[in-house]
Design a protein around this motif. Sequence first.
Motif, mmCIF file in Angstrom:
data_model
loop_
_atom_site.group_PDB
_atom_site.id
_atom_site.type_symbol
_atom_site.label_atom_id
_atom_site.label_comp_id
_atom_site.label_asym_id
_atom_site.label_seq_id
_atom_site.Cartn_x
_atom_site.Cartn_y
_atom_site.Cartn_z
ATOM 1 N N VAL A 106 10.142 8.301 -0.935
ATOM 2 C CA VAL A 106 9.071 9.273 -0.717
ATOM 3 C C VAL A 106 8.067 8.722 0.297
ATOM 4 C CG1 VAL A 106 7.044 10.313 -1.835
ATOM 5 C CG2 VAL A 106 9.295 10.499 -2.908
ATOM 6 N N LEU A 107 7.671 7.462 0.133
ATOM 7 C CA LEU A 107 6.672 6.876 1.032
ATOM 8 C C LEU A 107 7.203 6.704 2.447
ATOM 9 C CD1 LEU A 107 5.121 4.296 -1.432
ATOM 10 C CD2 LEU A 107 4.081 6.412 -0.595
ATOM 11 N N CYS A 108 8.424 6.205 2.576
ATOM 12 C CA CYS A 108 8.989 6.022 3.923
ATOM 13 C C CYS A 108 9.181 7.373 4.619
ATOM 14 C CB CYS A 108 10.296 5.239 3.847
ATOM 15 S SG CYS A 108 10.047 3.488 3.456
ATOM 16 N N GLU A 109 9.572 8.394 3.870
ATOM 17 C CA GLU A 109 9.724 9.738 4.454
ATOM 18 C C GLU A 109 8.365 10.322 4.840
ATOM 19 O OE1 GLU A 109 11.997 11.817 1.470
ATOM 20 O OE2 GLU A 109 13.780 10.608 1.896
ATOM 21 N N ALA A 110 7.324 10.048 4.041
ATOM 22 C CA ALA A 110 5.978 10.537 4.368
ATOM 23 C C ALA A 110 5.479 9.892 5.658
ATOM 24 C CB ALA A 110 5.016 10.257 3.217
ATOM 25 N N VAL A 111 5.780 8.622 5.843
ATOM 26 C CA VAL A 111 5.409 7.923 7.080
ATOM 27 C C VAL A 111 6.026 8.635 8.278
ATOM 28 C CG1 VAL A 111 5.844 5.810 8.419
ATOM 29 C CG2 VAL A 111 4.980 5.651 6.077
ATOM 30 N N GLU A 112 7.300 8.982 8.169
ATOM 31 C CA GLU A 112 7.997 9.672 9.260
ATOM 32 C C GLU A 112 7.422 11.074 9.491
ATOM 33 O OE1 GLU A 112 10.456 8.357 11.286
ATOM 34 O OE2 GLU A 112 9.969 6.512 10.235
ATOM 35 N N ARG A 113 7.233 11.824 8.417
ATOM 36 C CA ARG A 113 6.778 13.208 8.505
ATOM 37 C C ARG A 113 5.387 13.315 9.130
ATOM 38 N NH1 ARG A 113 7.505 14.056 3.724
ATOM 39 N NH2 ARG A 113 5.430 14.050 2.851
ATOM 40 N N HIS A 114 4.500 12.379 8.779
ATOM 41 C CA HIS A 114 3.123 12.417 9.272
ATOM 42 C C HIS A 114 2.911 11.561 10.528
ATOM 43 C CE1 HIS A 114 1.372 14.707 5.970
ATOM 44 N NE2 HIS A 114 2.100 13.997 5.142
ATOM 45 N N HIS A 115 3.956 10.864 10.974
ATOM 46 C CA HIS A 115 3.842 9.938 12.109
ATOM 47 C C HIS A 115 2.708 8.943 11.850
ATOM 48 C CE1 HIS A 115 6.629 12.558 14.158
ATOM 49 N NE2 HIS A 115 5.834 13.575 13.897
ATOM 50 N N ALA A 116 2.708 8.383 10.643
ATOM 51 C CA ALA A 116 1.639 7.481 10.219
ATOM 52 C C ALA A 116 1.680 6.169 10.984
ATOM 53 C CB ALA A 116 1.756 7.206 8.719
ATOM 54 N N SER A 117 0.502 5.608 11.189
ATOM 55 C CA SER A 117 0.431 4.309 11.839
ATOM 56 C C SER A 117 0.234 3.188 10.824
ATOM 57 C CB SER A 117 -0.683 4.286 12.892
ATOM 58 O OG SER A 117 -1.888 4.723 12.338
ATOM 59 N N VAL A 118 -0.205 3.541 9.605
ATOM 60 C CA VAL A 118 -0.407 2.539 8.555
ATOM 61 C C VAL A 118 -0.006 3.133 7.209
ATOM 62 C CG1 VAL A 118 -2.078 1.040 7.386
ATOM 63 C CG2 VAL A 118 -2.390 1.567 9.790
ATOM 64 N N LEU A 119 0.673 2.321 6.395
ATOM 65 C CA LEU A 119 0.990 2.663 5.009
ATOM 66 C C LEU A 119 0.314 1.624 4.132
ATOM 67 C CD1 LEU A 119 2.549 4.079 2.676
ATOM 68 C CD2 LEU A 119 4.479 2.570 3.227
ATOM 69 N N VAL A 120 -0.475 2.075 3.160
ATOM 70 C CA VAL A 120 -1.175 1.175 2.248
ATOM 71 C C VAL A 120 -0.560 1.309 0.862
ATOM 72 C CG1 VAL A 120 -3.394 0.560 1.211
ATOM 73 C CG2 VAL A 120 -3.314 1.473 3.549
ATOM 74 N N VAL A 121 -0.184 0.175 0.286
ATOM 75 C CA VAL A 121 0.352 0.158 -1.070
ATOM 76 C C VAL A 121 -0.351 -0.939 -1.854
ATOM 77 C CG1 VAL A 121 2.631 1.112 -0.532
ATOM 78 C CG2 VAL A 121 2.278 -1.325 -0.377
ATOM 79 N N GLY A 122 -0.529 -0.701 -3.142
ATOM 80 C CA GLY A 122 -1.080 -1.725 -4.017
ATOM 81 C C GLY A 122 0.040 -2.637 -4.473
ATOM 82 N N SER A 123 -0.321 -3.854 -4.820
ATOM 83 C CA SER A 123 0.662 -4.810 -5.316
ATOM 84 C C SER A 123 0.549 -4.910 -6.827
ATOM 85 C CB SER A 123 0.426 -6.184 -4.701
ATOM 86 O OG SER A 123 1.261 -7.139 -5.308
ATOM 87 N N HIS A 124 1.664 -4.727 -7.510
ATOM 88 C CA HIS A 124 1.654 -4.852 -8.968
ATOM 89 C C HIS A 124 1.703 -6.309 -9.408
ATOM 90 C CE1 HIS A 124 2.020 -0.670 -10.452
ATOM 91 N NE2 HIS A 124 2.331 -0.475 -9.190
#
Length: 159
Positions: A106-124
Amino acid sequence: MAEKQVMILAADDSEHSAYALQWTVEHFFAPFGSNTPFKLVIVHAKPTPSSVVGLAGPGAAEVMPIVDADLKKQAARVSEKAKEFCASKSVKDVVIEVIEGDARNVLCEAVERHHASVLVVGSHGYGAIKRAVLGSVSDYCAHHAHCSVMIVKRPKTKH
């Protein structure tokens, strides 16, 4: 004026995710007001009921609607908390999406769909064994997302 870059933030119902949102807003949005260079897209990956229940056995058909309803409630809670937090910090250029599927995809596809320059994720903060068994969303995204990936870690508490 140039179009703002897109920053995607992964959201779930964990403390790690809440911290990542807080840290990101405080460092990239709140200090700049409406002059931030980013548009924030918060993405919650809602698991499919079958992925939560696992291999379906007898009685699974009766359980699936209940599990699905709980997952929808959880997604609504995550979305509402994120929306409220952003509003409290005067972050207006924000979109919240709930997409069903495995968080990594879902996250990798959202990056592509929105042409994102940064993805932020929390670390568990999983150790090597848990990471090997459960898989690490942040590790997967760091290797597969077509943008920079920022992994926000909570500071260690001092005893």
